[in-house]
Design a protein around this motif. Structure first.
Motif, mmCIF file in Angstrom:
data_model
loop_
_atom_site.group_PDB
_atom_site.id
_atom_site.type_symbol
_atom_site.label_atom_id
_atom_site.label_comp_id
_atom_site.label_asym_id
_atom_site.label_seq_id
_atom_site.Cartn_x
_atom_site.Cartn_y
_atom_site.Cartn_z
ATOM 1 N N VAL A 216 0.864 -1.184 0.000
ATOM 2 C CA VAL A 216 0.000 0.000 0.000
ATOM 3 C C VAL A 216 0.898 1.231 0.000
ATOM 4 C CG1 VAL A 216 -1.896 -1.146 1.208
ATOM 5 C CG2 VAL A 216 -0.147 0.056 2.523
ATOM 6 N N PRO A 217 0.389 2.358 -0.472
ATOM 7 C CA PRO A 217 1.206 3.584 -0.468
ATOM 8 C C PRO A 217 1.598 3.987 0.951
ATOM 9 C CG PRO A 217 -0.755 3.826 -1.843
ATOM 10 C CD PRO A 217 -0.928 2.546 -1.087
ATOM 11 N N GLY A 218 2.719 4.674 1.075
ATOM 12 C CA GLY A 218 3.171 5.116 2.392
ATOM 13 C C GLY A 218 2.163 6.007 3.081
ATOM 14 N N GLU A 219 1.393 6.771 2.291
ATOM 15 C CA GLU A 219 0.387 7.659 2.864
ATOM 16 C C GLU A 219 -0.731 6.893 3.553
ATOM 17 O OE1 GLU A 219 2.443 9.602 -0.536
ATOM 18 O OE2 GLU A 219 1.448 7.686 -0.175
ATOM 19 N N ALA A 220 -0.873 5.608 3.229
ATOM 20 C CA ALA A 220 -1.961 4.805 3.793
ATOM 21 C C ALA A 220 -1.598 4.167 5.129
ATOM 22 C CB ALA A 220 -2.366 3.705 2.814
ATOM 23 N N LEU A 221 -0.325 4.214 5.507
ATOM 24 C CA LEU A 221 0.102 3.562 6.746
ATOM 25 C C LEU A 221 -0.596 4.106 8.000
ATOM 26 C CD1 LEU A 221 3.930 3.052 6.132
ATOM 27 C CD2 LEU A 221 2.052 1.401 5.905
ATOM 28 N N PRO A 222 -0.923 5.405 8.087
ATOM 29 C CA PRO A 222 -1.674 5.873 9.260
ATOM 30 C C PRO A 222 -3.047 5.202 9.397
ATOM 31 C CG PRO A 222 -0.646 7.718 8.143
ATOM 32 C CD PRO A 222 -0.444 6.532 7.265
ATOM 33 N N ILE A 223 -3.650 4.858 8.267
ATOM 34 C CA ILE A 223 -4.946 4.156 8.308
ATOM 35 C C ILE A 223 -4.769 2.797 8.961
ATOM 36 C CG2 ILE A 223 -6.801 3.169 6.921
ATOM 37 C CD1 ILE A 223 -6.219 5.255 4.787
ATOM 38 N N ILE A 224 -3.740 2.084 8.521
ATOM 39 C CA ILE A 224 -3.485 0.740 9.055
ATOM 40 C C ILE A 224 -3.126 0.805 10.536
ATOM 41 C CG2 ILE A 224 -1.962 -1.268 8.882
ATOM 42 C CD1 ILE A 224 -1.713 -0.675 5.889
ATOM 43 N N ALA A 225 -2.291 1.759 10.899
ATOM 44 C CA ALA A 225 -1.884 1.889 12.302
ATOM 45 C C ALA A 225 -3.080 2.210 13.190
ATOM 46 C CB ALA A 225 -0.815 2.970 12.435
ATOM 47 N N ALA A 234 -9.490 5.176 12.134
ATOM 48 C CA ALA A 234 -8.995 4.748 10.823
ATOM 49 C C ALA A 234 -9.901 5.258 9.713
ATOM 50 C CB ALA A 234 -8.890 3.227 10.778
ATOM 51 N N TYR A 235 -11.211 5.164 9.920
ATOM 52 C CA TYR A 235 -12.153 5.628 8.901
ATOM 53 C C TYR A 235 -12.071 7.144 8.730
ATOM 54 C CZ TYR A 235 -14.102 1.006 9.928
ATOM 55 O OH TYR A 235 -14.268 -0.339 10.147
ATOM 56 N N THR A 249 -9.979 5.841 -4.429
ATOM 57 C CA THR A 249 -10.917 4.878 -3.850
ATOM 58 C C THR A 249 -10.305 3.498 -3.690
ATOM 59 O OG1 THR A 249 -12.824 6.053 -4.783
ATOM 60 C CG2 THR A 249 -13.151 3.752 -4.143
ATOM 61 N N LYS A 250 -9.598 3.033 -4.715
ATOM 62 C CA LYS A 250 -8.971 1.713 -4.646
ATOM 63 C C LYS A 250 -7.960 1.653 -3.507
ATOM 64 C CE LYS A 250 -5.643 -1.278 -6.974
ATOM 65 N NZ LYS A 250 -4.791 -1.490 -8.172
ATOM 66 N N GLU A 251 -7.117 2.656 -3.392
ATOM 67 C CA GLU A 251 -6.086 2.654 -2.358
ATOM 68 C C GLU A 251 -6.688 2.707 -0.954
ATOM 69 O OE1 GLU A 251 -2.555 4.924 -4.909
ATOM 70 O OE2 GLU A 251 -4.079 6.070 -3.825
ATOM 71 N N ILE A 252 -7.792 3.427 -0.808
ATOM 72 C CA ILE A 252 -8.480 3.488 0.486
ATOM 73 C C ILE A 252 -9.041 2.120 0.855
ATOM 74 C CG2 ILE A 252 -10.532 4.367 1.661
ATOM 75 C CD1 ILE A 252 -8.331 6.375 1.658
ATOM 76 N N VAL A 253 -9.743 1.496 -0.088
ATOM 77 C CA VAL A 253 -10.374 0.196 0.182
ATOM 78 C C VAL A 253 -9.325 -0.863 0.496
ATOM 79 C CG1 VAL A 253 -11.743 -1.668 -0.833
ATOM 80 C CG2 VAL A 253 -12.422 0.710 -1.206
ATOM 81 N N VAL A 254 -8.275 -0.935 -0.326
ATOM 82 C CA VAL A 254 -7.224 -1.940 -0.109
ATOM 83 C C VAL A 254 -6.518 -1.694 1.213
ATOM 84 C CG1 VAL A 254 -5.027 -2.837 -0.967
ATOM 85 C CG2 VAL A 254 -6.891 -2.388 -2.567
ATOM 86 N N SER A 255 -6.262 -0.430 1.545
ATOM 87 C CA SER A 255 -5.593 -0.108 2.807
ATOM 88 C C SER A 255 -6.441 -0.529 4.005
ATOM 89 C CB SER A 255 -5.305 1.396 2.877
ATOM 90 O OG SER A 255 -4.441 1.787 1.833
ATOM 91 N N LEU A 256 -7.744 -0.287 3.946
ATOM 92 C CA LEU A 256 -8.636 -0.692 5.027
ATOM 93 C C LEU A 256 -8.671 -2.216 5.177
ATOM 94 C CD1 LEU A 256 -11.625 1.772 4.500
ATOM 95 C CD2 LEU A 256 -10.060 1.722 6.449
ATOM 96 N N LEU A 257 -8.661 -2.916 4.051
ATOM 97 C CA LEU A 257 -8.667 -4.387 4.099
ATOM 98 C C LEU A 257 -7.360 -4.916 4.692
ATOM 99 C CD1 LEU A 257 -10.293 -5.194 0.627
ATOM 100 C CD2 LEU A 257 -11.334 -5.494 2.885
ATOM 101 N N VAL A 258 -6.241 -4.335 4.276
ATOM 102 C CA VAL A 258 -4.940 -4.746 4.821
ATOM 103 C C VAL A 258 -4.889 -4.470 6.317
ATOM 104 C CG1 VAL A 258 -2.465 -4.263 4.819
ATOM 105 C CG2 VAL A 258 -3.689 -4.492 2.649
ATOM 106 N N GLY A 259 -5.368 -3.304 6.726
ATOM 107 C CA GLY A 259 -5.389 -2.971 8.143
ATOM 108 C C GLY A 259 -6.257 -3.911 8.946
ATOM 109 N N LYS A 260 -7.377 -4.306 8.364
ATOM 110 C CA LYS A 260 -8.267 -5.240 9.067
ATOM 111 C C LYS A 260 -7.589 -6.589 9.257
ATOM 112 C CE LYS A 260 -12.973 -7.003 9.123
ATOM 113 N NZ LYS A 260 -13.182 -6.452 10.479
ATOM 114 N N ILE A 261 -6.856 -7.046 8.242
ATOM 115 C CA ILE A 261 -6.159 -8.331 8.338
ATOM 116 C C ILE A 261 -5.067 -8.271 9.399
ATOM 117 C CG2 ILE A 261 -4.657 -9.939 7.100
ATOM 118 C CD1 ILE A 261 -6.191 -9.112 4.528
ATOM 119 N N LEU A 262 -4.242 -7.217 9.343
ATOM 120 C CA LEU A 262 -3.117 -7.118 10.268
ATOM 121 C C LEU A 262 -3.558 -6.898 11.712
ATOM 122 C CD1 LEU A 262 -0.627 -4.954 8.164
ATOM 123 C CD2 LEU A 262 -0.498 -7.407 8.615
ATOM 124 N N SER A 263 -4.637 -6.160 11.882
ATOM 125 C CA SER A 263 -5.098 -5.836 13.240
ATOM 126 C C SER A 263 -6.027 -6.888 13.824
ATOM 127 C CB SER A 263 -5.817 -4.482 13.241
ATOM 128 O OG SER A 263 -6.972 -4.519 12.424
#
Length: 312
Positions: A216-225, A234-235, A249-263
């Motif tokens: 995911v882009p570096g800008e999306a890491l705060p969402i995951i954290a 996060a939202y 939109t794609k980067e937001i959705v993928v970042s939220l999914l990645v964050g959900k998996i990791l968390s």
């Protein structure tokens, strides 16, 4: 402090135990008054496809209102010898989908104003993952369980009166309720002590450090954290990044999914007392692991496919 852990565990127990107790009594009550055979037809095609007994249909319907009550019903059926261990596991995994549908009422008011279409897509993916998980479990049940001979309604025994059925339900449920309470209380207190000691924060910190390796882009890491601590945060972050045009939109959705998996590791603090309290230590842990493997496995596949094939 330990006192904080104790008060938090008491608060959680006061919320979850009454629901479990009601679920156990309700399961027995619905059997006594004969409602299982009256309303079970609503989901009987699914139940029969998975080679489950018709008593499991009531549990599935109940899951739309209370997953805890639904699983408590299944445990009561298992304790009474009505369903086998394999049937219990399959039925419990199937019952996870209704709870996702019920989350809509709390998630939609958050997703729509903060994320708009991205939020709807994210919620739709989570729902599709839950549905696919249920379908996979239905197939597993069909191949794993033996086909049942379903008893026609016209030969079911006559039910007792309402008051007598209620009294008999409470009486028959005492043993199961006692086991649930004596198991849930110590496990819950232990988990909240672990929370107070920082055990889960250590796990979260470990996963945060490895989040830099996700695609995911570096800008999306705060969402995951932020998903390790509070989904609302996060939202909110995701909504701000989307409205500012920093992420699409794609980067937001993928970042939220990645964050959900990791968390997802953080959900253990709630799932352990929940599953162990209802099903016991061995069986509860087994169901929790199966559920997590199915959920996270399908979610990982969906996330990878979206990241690769979703063209912006």
């Amino acid at each position: 402090m330990l006192s904080d852990a104790f008060y938090l565990s008491v608060d959680y127990l006061l919320t979850i135990i009454p629901v479990m107790v009601i679920g156990v009594v309700a399961a027995e009550f619905l059997v006594e008054i004969g409602w299982i055979h009256k309303i079970g037809f609503i989901v009987s095609p699914l139940i029969r496809f998975a080679h489950l007994r018709e008593e499991c249909s009531i549990s599935f319907i109940t899951a739309f209102g209370s997953p805890a009550a639904s699983n408590s019903m299944l445990k009561k059926l298992y304790d009474d010898g009505i369903i086998e261990r394999k049937e219990l596991i399959v039925a419990s995994l199937i019952n996870s989908f209704p709870s996702i549908i019920m989350h809509w009422r709390t998630m939609l008011p958050v997703f729509i104003p903060l994320l708009g279409m991205a939020g709807m897509i994210y919620l739709g993916i989570l729902t599709a993952v839950g549905l696919l998980r249920t379908l996979v479990t239905l197939l597993i049940g069909r191949f794993l369980l033996n086909e049942k001979k379903y008893v026609p309604n016209n030969i079911i025994h006559q039910p007792y009166s309402f008051s007598k059925s209620l009294k008999m339900s409470v009486k028959k449920s005492r043993k199961t309720i006692y086991r649930i309470i004596t198991m849930t209380i110590p496990v819950t207190i232990l988990v909240f002590v672990m929370i107070d000691a920082g055990f889960f924060e250590v796990l979260a910190a470990f996963l945060k450090e490895h989040a830099v390796f996700v695609p995911v882009p570096g800008e999306a890491l705060p969402i995951i954290a932020a998903q390790f601590t509070a989904n609302i945060a996060a939202y909110t972050i995701a909504g701000n990044l989307l409205s500012a045009g920093i992420l699409n939109t794609k980067e937001i959705v993928v970042s939220l999914l990645v964050g959900k998996i990791l968390s997802s590791i953080m959900s253990i603090r709630i799932l352990i007392p929940y599953y162990v309290g209802i099903f016991g230590s061995k069986l509860g842990t087994q169901i929790m692991i199966y559920s997590a493997l199915l959920r996270e496995g399908i979610l990982i596949i969906a996330t990878v496919m979206l990241a690769i094939f979703w063209q912006v």
